[in-house]
Design a protein around this motif. Sequence first.
Motif, PDB file in Angstrom:
ATOM      1  N   ALA A 170       0.824  -1.207   0.000  1.00  0.00           N
ATOM      2  CA  ALA A 170       0.000   0.000   0.000  1.00  0.00           C
ATOM      3  C   ALA A 170       0.859   1.258   0.000  1.00  0.00           C
ATOM      4  O   ALA A 170       0.589   2.221  -0.736  1.00  0.00           O
ATOM      5  CB  ALA A 170      -0.928  -0.006   1.223  1.00  0.00           C
ATOM      6  N   VAL A 171       1.910   1.251   0.815  1.00  0.00           N
ATOM      7  CA  VAL A 171       2.800   2.415   0.885  1.00  0.00           C
ATOM      8  C   VAL A 171       3.506   2.625  -0.456  1.00  0.00           C
ATOM      9  O   VAL A 171       3.637   3.755  -0.943  1.00  0.00           O
ATOM     10  CB  VAL A 171       3.844   2.231   2.014  1.00  0.00           C
ATOM     11  N   SER A 172       3.949   1.528  -1.082  1.00  0.00           N
ATOM     12  CA  SER A 172       4.627   1.631  -2.362  1.00  0.00           C
ATOM     13  C   SER A 172       3.719   2.218  -3.435  1.00  0.00           C
ATOM     14  O   SER A 172       4.132   3.084  -4.215  1.00  0.00           O
ATOM     15  CB  SER A 172       5.125   0.244  -2.794  1.00  0.00           C
ATOM     16  N   ALA A 173       2.472   1.765  -3.473  1.00  0.00           N
ATOM     17  CA  ALA A 173       1.528   2.290  -4.462  1.00  0.00           C
ATOM     18  C   ALA A 173       1.285   3.776  -4.249  1.00  0.00           C
ATOM     19  O   ALA A 173       1.253   4.571  -5.202  1.00  0.00           O
ATOM     20  CB  ALA A 173       0.216   1.519  -4.387  1.00  0.00           C
ATOM     21  N   ALA A 174       1.124   4.169  -2.991  1.00  0.00           N
ATOM     22  CA  ALA A 174       0.903   5.579  -2.691  1.00  0.00           C
ATOM     23  C   ALA A 174       2.124   6.420  -3.036  1.00  0.00           C
ATOM     24  O   ALA A 174       2.006   7.533  -3.563  1.00  0.00           O
ATOM     25  CB  ALA A 174       0.555   5.741  -1.207  1.00  0.00           C
ATOM     26  N   TYR A 180       4.995  11.022  -8.744  1.00  0.00           N
ATOM     27  CA  TYR A 180       4.592  11.598 -10.026  1.00  0.00           C
ATOM     28  C   TYR A 180       3.952  12.977  -9.845  1.00  0.00           C
ATOM     29  O   TYR A 180       4.301  13.937 -10.541  1.00  0.00           O
ATOM     30  CB  TYR A 180       3.623  10.671 -10.755  1.00  0.00           C
ATOM     31  N   LEU A 181       3.036  13.089  -8.885  1.00  0.00           N
ATOM     32  CA  LEU A 181       2.315  14.352  -8.714  1.00  0.00           C
ATOM     33  C   LEU A 181       3.211  15.468  -8.182  1.00  0.00           C
ATOM     34  O   LEU A 181       3.074  16.630  -8.576  1.00  0.00           O
ATOM     35  CB  LEU A 181       1.122  14.144  -7.778  1.00  0.00           C
ATOM     36  N   GLN A 182       4.140  15.142  -7.301  1.00  0.00           N
ATOM     37  CA  GLN A 182       4.982  16.168  -6.705  1.00  0.00           C
ATOM     38  C   GLN A 182       6.282  16.410  -7.452  1.00  0.00           C
ATOM     39  O   GLN A 182       6.785  17.535  -7.488  1.00  0.00           O
ATOM     40  CB  GLN A 182       5.295  15.803  -5.242  1.00  0.00           C
ATOM     41  N   HIS A 183       6.838  15.349  -8.053  1.00  0.00           N
ATOM     42  CA  HIS A 183       8.165  15.470  -8.649  1.00  0.00           C
ATOM     43  C   HIS A 183       8.206  15.133 -10.142  1.00  0.00           C
ATOM     44  O   HIS A 183       9.265  15.241 -10.764  1.00  0.00           O
ATOM     45  CB  HIS A 183       9.158  14.565  -7.913  1.00  0.00           C
ATOM     46  N   GLY A 184       7.056  14.701 -10.685  1.00  0.00           N
ATOM     47  CA  GLY A 184       7.027  14.328 -12.096  1.00  0.00           C
ATOM     48  C   GLY A 184       7.865  13.091 -12.403  1.00  0.00           C
ATOM     49  O   GLY A 184       8.268  12.875 -13.547  1.00  0.00           O
ATOM     50  N   LYS A 185       8.115  12.269 -11.401  1.00  0.00           N
ATOM     51  CA  LYS A 185       8.976  11.109 -11.561  1.00  0.00           C
ATOM     52  C   LYS A 185       8.140   9.855 -11.747  1.00  0.00           C
ATOM     53  O   LYS A 185       7.297   9.526 -10.912  1.00  0.00           O
ATOM     54  CB  LYS A 185       9.874  10.954 -10.330  1.00  0.00           C
ATOM     55  N   LEU A 186       8.370   9.135 -12.867  1.00  0.00           N
ATOM     56  CA  LEU A 186       7.652   7.899 -13.157  1.00  0.00           C
ATOM     57  C   LEU A 186       8.573   6.705 -12.911  1.00  0.00           C
ATOM     58  O   LEU A 186       9.681   6.648 -13.437  1.00  0.00           O
ATOM     59  CB  LEU A 186       7.172   7.886 -14.611  1.00  0.00           C
ATOM     60  N   HIS A 187       8.091   5.738 -12.140  1.00  0.00           N
ATOM     61  CA  HIS A 187       8.912   4.572 -11.825  1.00  0.00           C
ATOM     62  C   HIS A 187       8.702   3.415 -12.798  1.00  0.00           C
ATOM     63  O   HIS A 187       9.643   2.731 -13.157  1.00  0.00           O
ATOM     64  CB  HIS A 187       8.615   4.082 -10.400  1.00  0.00           C
ATOM     65  N   SER A 188       7.465   3.166 -13.201  1.00  0.00           N
ATOM     66  CA  SER A 188       7.197   1.979 -14.023  1.00  0.00           C
ATOM     67  C   SER A 188       6.193   2.257 -15.140  1.00  0.00           C
ATOM     68  O   SER A 188       5.248   1.499 -15.324  1.00  0.00           O
ATOM     69  CB  SER A 188       6.657   0.844 -13.136  1.00  0.00           C
ATOM     70  N   PRO A 189       6.365   3.318 -15.903  1.00  0.00           N
ATOM     71  CA  PRO A 189       5.418   3.555 -16.998  1.00  0.00           C
ATOM     72  C   PRO A 189       5.640   2.550 -18.120  1.00  0.00           C
ATOM     73  O   PRO A 189       6.756   2.077 -18.330  1.00  0.00           O
ATOM     74  CB  PRO A 189       5.768   4.973 -17.471  1.00  0.00           C
ATOM     75  N   VAL A 190       4.566   2.203 -18.838  1.00  0.00           N
ATOM     76  CA  VAL A 190       4.688   1.213 -19.901  1.00  0.00           C
ATOM     77  C   VAL A 190       4.882   1.857 -21.260  1.00  0.00           C
ATOM     78  O   VAL A 190       5.170   1.185 -22.238  1.00  0.00           O
ATOM     79  CB  VAL A 190       3.441   0.295 -19.943  1.00  0.00           C
ATOM     80  N   ASN A 191       4.721   3.166 -21.369  1.00  0.00           N
ATOM     81  CA  ASN A 191       4.832   3.811 -22.683  1.00  0.00           C
ATOM     82  C   ASN A 191       5.561   5.151 -22.586  1.00  0.00           C
ATOM     83  O   ASN A 191       5.146   6.148 -23.157  1.00  0.00           O
ATOM     84  CB  ASN A 191       3.439   4.018 -23.279  1.00  0.00           C
TER      85      ASN A 191
END
Length: 411
Positions: A170-174, A180-191
């Motif tokens: 749960a913590v990881s998902a949050a 993404y919302l605060q830093h614009g950082k994507l960890h596992s996007p598919v595209n």
Amino acid sequence: MKSGEWDRGRFVGVELQGKTLGVIGFGKIGRHVAHMGSGLGLEILAFDPFLAPHMAEELGVELVADLGDLASRCDYLTVHVPKTEGTSALIGADVLSRAREGLRVINCARGGIVDEAALLEAIESGRVAGAALDVFEEEPPTNRELVDHPAVVVTPHLGASTREAQVNVAVSAAQLVVDYLQHGKLHSPVNAVFLEPDLRERLDPYGELGRRLGCLHAQFLEGNPKRIIVKYFGDIFDEPQSRNFVTAKVLAGFLGDRCSQPVNQVNARSLARDQGLAVEEASEGRSRYFANMIRVELTDSSGERNLGGSIRGRKGIRLVSLDNYHFDAVLEGQMVISANEDRPGMIGTIGQVLSSHEMNISSMSLGRDRSGGTALSVINLDAPEIEKLAAVAEDLMQEEGILWARCLQAD
């Protein structure tokens, strides 16, 4: 004891110190298990066809190339691979028949990777001393022979059933959302690789070509891979993002089911790096024969192999070279690729073997190094049963003049 008994003789165990642990699948989980096992004084052996030898050396484990050999040298055998067609019944009668007497088998990965009937037979014969199973071919299991066996410890698929694990998920998902919302950082996007729509439309067939070439390389693999080089020919690959897009597809085809998570544009190189696999790209200018072409070169512990492919028309995916042999073959479905002495009658021999298995040829392409040298046949078949393909390769190898034969699934 809760019932008032004090029967110490029933509970004589064995020590872990000085024993050998065989780890099948040396990804993130397998490595963590190995680390814990080392701390308990266990010697660690690993089986993972996709782990580079230098990576095993850096991790301080011995890499074993054959599962039967691994089973013959271990006191404990633990499984940490995903469930795929290639890993179904991976631990079967052939492996267990070679097991060191007293082996104990642990499966907390997926049901069906260990052949339950073969395991039961090995336990009852005394070759395998016991097993610990958290997963089963059928869940919950209706056949209770293993569940009820006194030499088997069982749990109902509880691998992640801890309070901490549920909180961590749960913590990881949050945290993913917050990053993404605060830093614009994507960890596992598919595209995450952006391509202009018209370029994407032109590149999609080459992406699928790359995936299939990677898939073929995985099936040709004879040793642990060390390096993949993707060479690009043609103007369509001038931009780095075009090459990055196709290279990720090549890695997706090559790593595919061997990884416990899907391979995508973002994580492809990272997953390859985790396996100790070096990934390189090279822009080679123009091809002599094709407007645009891809050549994928793989180096493993047994040598080097390269596969070349191109697109005919808009979407015709073709295999055009294997090492020094050139041809024009359809790259789809079930394929038989074989090498033979270049002399009269060999095509007829191959056809007779296929006919004996009631397999129909849908297309065929030929190449050779020189007249009277070695010839290569690439044959597409009309959707035979997968189980029959291995027998075809074995029968071809029995024929005089056939040097080698492989049955492959292109897509």
